[in-house]
Motif scaffolding. Structure first.
Motif, PDB file in Angstrom:
ATOM      1  N   ASN A  14       0.818  -1.210   0.000  1.00 40.59           N
ATOM      2  CA  ASN A  14       0.000   0.000   0.000  1.00 40.59           C
ATOM      3  C   ASN A  14       0.853   1.260   0.000  1.00 40.59           C
ATOM      4  O   ASN A  14       0.370   2.344   0.344  1.00 40.59           O
ATOM      5  CB  ASN A  14      -0.929   0.021   1.226  1.00 40.59           C
ATOM      6  CG  ASN A  14      -1.912  -1.130   1.210  1.00 40.59           C
ATOM      7  OD1 ASN A  14      -2.370  -1.524   0.143  1.00 40.59           O
ATOM      8  ND2 ASN A  14      -2.222  -1.669   2.375  1.00 40.59           N
ATOM      9  N   THR A  16       2.516   4.547  -0.813  1.00 38.48           N
ATOM     10  CA  THR A  16       2.204   5.721  -1.611  1.00 38.48           C
ATOM     11  C   THR A  16       3.168   6.833  -1.222  1.00 38.48           C
ATOM     12  O   THR A  16       3.184   7.250  -0.058  1.00 38.48           O
ATOM     13  CB  THR A  16       0.765   6.204  -1.378  1.00 38.48           C
ATOM     14  OG1 THR A  16      -0.131   5.142  -1.697  1.00 38.48           O
ATOM     15  CG2 THR A  16       0.463   7.414  -2.251  1.00 38.48           C
ATOM     16  N   LYS A  18       4.968  10.402  -0.643  1.00 41.24           N
ATOM     17  CA  LYS A  18       4.433  11.697  -0.230  1.00 41.24           C
ATOM     18  C   LYS A  18       4.332  12.629  -1.432  1.00 41.24           C
ATOM     19  O   LYS A  18       5.169  12.626  -2.314  1.00 41.24           O
ATOM     20  CB  LYS A  18       5.336  12.323   0.835  1.00 41.24           C
ATOM     21  CG  LYS A  18       5.400  11.511   2.120  1.00 41.24           C
ATOM     22  CD  LYS A  18       6.312  12.183   3.126  1.00 41.24           C
ATOM     23  CE  LYS A  18       6.387  11.379   4.424  1.00 41.24           C
ATOM     24  NZ  LYS A  18       7.293  12.022   5.396  1.00 41.24           N
ATOM     25  N   SER A  19       3.247  13.419  -1.443  1.00 40.43           N
ATOM     26  CA  SER A  19       3.062  14.374  -2.527  1.00 40.43           C
ATOM     27  C   SER A  19       4.148  15.428  -2.490  1.00 40.43           C
ATOM     28  O   SER A  19       4.593  15.841  -1.409  1.00 40.43           O
ATOM     29  CB  SER A  19       1.690  15.032  -2.403  1.00 40.43           C
ATOM     30  OG  SER A  19       1.583  15.720  -1.170  1.00 40.43           O
ATOM     31  N   SER A  24       6.855  10.930  -6.553  1.00 41.91           N
ATOM     32  CA  SER A  24       5.400  10.855  -6.448  1.00 41.91           C
ATOM     33  C   SER A  24       4.718  10.835  -7.812  1.00 41.91           C
ATOM     34  O   SER A  24       3.767  10.086  -8.032  1.00 41.91           O
ATOM     35  CB  SER A  24       4.872  12.021  -5.608  1.00 41.91           C
ATOM     36  OG  SER A  24       5.185  13.262  -6.235  1.00 41.91           O
ATOM     37  N   HIS A  25       5.211  11.668  -8.716  1.00 42.27           N
ATOM     38  CA  HIS A  25       4.607  11.717 -10.052  1.00 42.27           C
ATOM     39  C   HIS A  25       4.777  10.384 -10.758  1.00 42.27           C
ATOM     40  O   HIS A  25       3.835   9.879 -11.385  1.00 42.27           O
ATOM     41  CB  HIS A  25       5.245  12.837 -10.870  1.00 42.27           C
ATOM     42  CG  HIS A  25       4.723  12.913 -12.269  1.00 42.27           C
ATOM     43  ND1 HIS A  25       3.524  13.504 -12.591  1.00 42.27           N
ATOM     44  CD2 HIS A  25       5.238  12.446 -13.454  1.00 42.27           C
ATOM     45  CE1 HIS A  25       3.323  13.411 -13.891  1.00 42.27           C
ATOM     46  NE2 HIS A  25       4.346  12.775 -14.428  1.00 42.27           N
ATOM     47  N   TRP A  27       5.179   7.444  -9.397  1.00 38.02           N
ATOM     48  CA  TRP A  27       4.375   6.409  -8.753  1.00 38.02           C
ATOM     49  C   TRP A  27       2.895   6.548  -9.100  1.00 38.02           C
ATOM     50  O   TRP A  27       2.179   5.569  -9.265  1.00 38.02           O
ATOM     51  CB  TRP A  27       4.564   6.476  -7.240  1.00 38.02           C
ATOM     52  CG  TRP A  27       3.839   5.379  -6.514  1.00 38.02           C
ATOM     53  CD1 TRP A  27       2.667   5.458  -5.846  1.00 38.02           C
ATOM     54  CD2 TRP A  27       4.252   4.016  -6.409  1.00 38.02           C
ATOM     55  NE1 TRP A  27       2.317   4.251  -5.328  1.00 38.02           N
ATOM     56  CE2 TRP A  27       3.278   3.333  -5.660  1.00 38.02           C
ATOM     57  CE3 TRP A  27       5.364   3.304  -6.885  1.00 38.02           C
ATOM     58  CZ2 TRP A  27       3.375   1.982  -5.373  1.00 38.02           C
ATOM     59  CZ3 TRP A  27       5.456   1.956  -6.583  1.00 38.02           C
ATOM     60  CH2 TRP A  27       4.475   1.318  -5.849  1.00 38.02           C
ATOM     61  N   LYS A  28       2.428   7.777  -9.242  1.00 38.75           N
ATOM     62  CA  LYS A  28       1.025   8.014  -9.564  1.00 38.75           C
ATOM     63  C   LYS A  28       0.670   7.445 -10.930  1.00 38.75           C
ATOM     64  O   LYS A  28      -0.422   6.895 -11.121  1.00 38.75           O
ATOM     65  CB  LYS A  28       0.737   9.516  -9.517  1.00 38.75           C
ATOM     66  CG  LYS A  28      -0.707   9.870  -9.832  1.00 38.75           C
ATOM     67  CD  LYS A  28      -0.917  11.374  -9.754  1.00 38.75           C
ATOM     68  CE  LYS A  28      -2.360  11.740 -10.096  1.00 38.75           C
ATOM     69  NZ  LYS A  28      -2.578  13.221 -10.055  1.00 38.75           N
ATOM     70  N   PHE A  29       1.582   7.564 -11.892  1.00 39.43           N
ATOM     71  CA  PHE A  29       1.334   7.089 -13.258  1.00 39.43           C
ATOM     72  C   PHE A  29       2.199   5.872 -13.583  1.00 39.43           C
ATOM     73  O   PHE A  29       2.606   5.680 -14.729  1.00 39.43           O
ATOM     74  CB  PHE A  29       1.610   8.208 -14.265  1.00 39.43           C
ATOM     75  CG  PHE A  29       0.776   9.432 -14.057  1.00 39.43           C
ATOM     76  CD1 PHE A  29      -0.545   9.464 -14.482  1.00 39.43           C
ATOM     77  CD2 PHE A  29       1.294  10.552 -13.427  1.00 39.43           C
ATOM     78  CE1 PHE A  29      -1.319  10.592 -14.298  1.00 39.43           C
ATOM     79  CE2 PHE A  29       0.519  11.686 -13.238  1.00 39.43           C
ATOM     80  CZ  PHE A  29      -0.794  11.702 -13.673  1.00 39.43           C
ATOM     81  N   ARG A  30       2.455   5.052 -12.566  1.00 37.62           N
ATOM     82  CA  ARG A  30       3.392   3.936 -12.736  1.00 37.62           C
ATOM     83  C   ARG A  30       2.939   2.946 -13.800  1.00 37.62           C
ATOM     84  O   ARG A  30       3.756   2.428 -14.566  1.00 37.62           O
ATOM     85  CB  ARG A  30       3.618   3.216 -11.405  1.00 37.62           C
ATOM     86  CG  ARG A  30       2.361   2.659 -10.768  1.00 37.62           C
ATOM     87  CD  ARG A  30       2.650   2.189  -9.341  1.00 37.62           C
ATOM     88  NE  ARG A  30       1.479   1.637  -8.664  1.00 37.62           N
ATOM     89  CZ  ARG A  30       0.539   2.371  -8.079  1.00 37.62           C
ATOM     90  NH1 ARG A  30       0.639   3.700  -8.098  1.00 37.62           N
ATOM     91  NH2 ARG A  30      -0.478   1.798  -7.474  1.00 37.62           N
ATOM     92  N   TRP A  31       1.615   2.686 -13.883  1.00 38.32           N
ATOM     93  CA  TRP A  31       1.156   1.709 -14.861  1.00 38.32           C
ATOM     94  C   TRP A  31       1.262   2.239 -16.285  1.00 38.32           C
ATOM     95  O   TRP A  31       1.468   1.464 -17.229  1.00 38.32           O
ATOM     96  CB  TRP A  31      -0.288   1.304 -14.553  1.00 38.32           C
ATOM     97  CG  TRP A  31      -0.394   0.550 -13.264  1.00 38.32           C
ATOM     98  CD1 TRP A  31      -1.029   0.935 -12.125  1.00 38.32           C
ATOM     99  CD2 TRP A  31       0.206  -0.715 -12.979  1.00 38.32           C
ATOM    100  NE1 TRP A  31      -0.881  -0.002 -11.137  1.00 38.32           N
ATOM    101  CE2 TRP A  31      -0.125  -1.042 -11.642  1.00 38.32           C
ATOM    102  CE3 TRP A  31       0.976  -1.618 -13.711  1.00 38.32           C
ATOM    103  CZ2 TRP A  31       0.300  -2.208 -11.037  1.00 38.32           C
ATOM    104  CZ3 TRP A  31       1.396  -2.783 -13.102  1.00 38.32           C
ATOM    105  CH2 TRP A  31       1.057  -3.072 -11.782  1.00 38.32           C
TER     106      TRP A  31
END
Length: 319
Positions: A14, A16, A18-19, A24-25, A27-31
């Motif tokens: 889980n 995530t 930190k912003s 962070s960027h 990880w947010k669009f990792r897929w």
């Protein structure tokens, strides 16, 4: 597995970041980045790795010695190529066909896209799109085969029809005067419909309120196209034109190779067919690599020059 291990595993799954962090960027669009991997591998394996072989153009390559062990000759192959009469023949033939492609084929795709966009009957529009798209899915072998069936001296449909009006039939397939027109007509028939797709997508995003306002001012159909449609897709036209200039000398090997013969070779031989003939047929690997490198360098200069000009005129360009 104890409770502490399970807790640590849940934190990992889980996780995530930190912003605001650099990660962070990603990880947010990792897929999305994962989906990019096959495309990146394709370009790395088939586009970038072969660049290692360009060193062959500066060596006298011998297969039993390998690229690194072969003799270094510098620019000898380029000097030989530029000094041969074949260079000017190849340059003239390739340049003329490329200009025909740029002056006739490229504007025709824009015109076809505008004409399709102006069709209001949806069923008729889809029918026309299907008809003009179908030839794109045919191979050049099939296209050239159809050309031979239509224009062959012995039994060609078009030739037989023309023979009713003249005593000496025209040999389209071997005539140097007809080679370039046939190449252009084949390109238009096969690829023009498919080339309209990007322009149609751009036209779909044009604000329809602009057309309504122009109609209230009394603008006719031609003025709507000239003052609203074309300016709205100008950026797309510029970008595609720059990309096309990058392939300015890349006319496609299959079509030219299948249409060239001993009688029209003087006007039909281009860089691609020359590289095949000297490299694979005659075994002059280093010399043919030098010819291919020259063609690629010209394309790079054209792309950079066209992008610079586009920026000077206030367009977005590629970079």
């Amino acid at each position: 597995m104890d409770a502490n291990t399970v807790t640590e595993l849940k934190k990992t799954l889980n996780f995530t970041p930190k912003s605001g962090t650099r990660f962070s960027h990603f990880w947010k669009f990792r897929w999305l980045y994962v989906f990019m991997i096959p495309g990146l591998l394709y370009f790395f394996v088939f586009k970038y790795m072969p660049m290692w072989g360009l060193i062959m153009a500066f060596k006298n390559y011998r297969p039993h010695l390998g690229i690194m062990q072969s003799e270094w000759v510098g620019f000898a192959h380029f000097e030989r190529f530029f000094s041969l009469p074949d260079f000017w023949m190849l340059f003239r033939n390739t340049l003329l066909l490329a200009l025909y492609d740029l002056v006739i084929f490229f504007p025709l795709t824009i015109l076809m896209a505008i004409m399709l966009n102006e069709i209001r009957k949806e069923w008729f529009k889809k029918s026309v799109q299907t008809i003009v798209y179908i030839p794109y899915f045919l191979s050049w072998v099939v296209i050239v085969g159809i050309t031979h069936i239509l224009l062959s001296v012995e039994g060609g449909v078009v030739t037989e029809m023309l023979s009713q009006f003249r005593s000496n039939p025209v040999d389209f397939l071997t005539s140097p005067d007809w080679f370039r027109p046939l190449i252009v007509m084949q390109m238009v028939w096969k690829d023009a419909g498919w080339g309209t797709i990007i322009f149609l997508a751009a036209l779909a995003g044009v604000n329809t309120q602009l057309y309504e306002a122009a109609r209230l001012d009394g603008a006719n159909r031609f003025r709507l196209i000239w003052h609203i449609t074309l300016p709205s897709i100008r950026n797309i036209i510029v970008i595609l034109l720059i990309l096309r200039l990058g392939n300015f000398l890349d006319l496609g090997f299959e079509q030219i190779f299948l249409m060239v013969n001993s009688l029209n070779r003087e006007v039909g031989e281009v860089f691609d067919t020359y590289v095949y003939r000297t490299g694979l047929v005659q075994g002059q690997f280093s010399y043919s690599a030098a010819v291919g490198l020259f063609k690629a360098a010209v394309g790079l200069v054209l792309v950079m020059g066209a992008n610079w000009i586009a920026k000077k005129f206030g367009e977005e360009g590629l970079y």
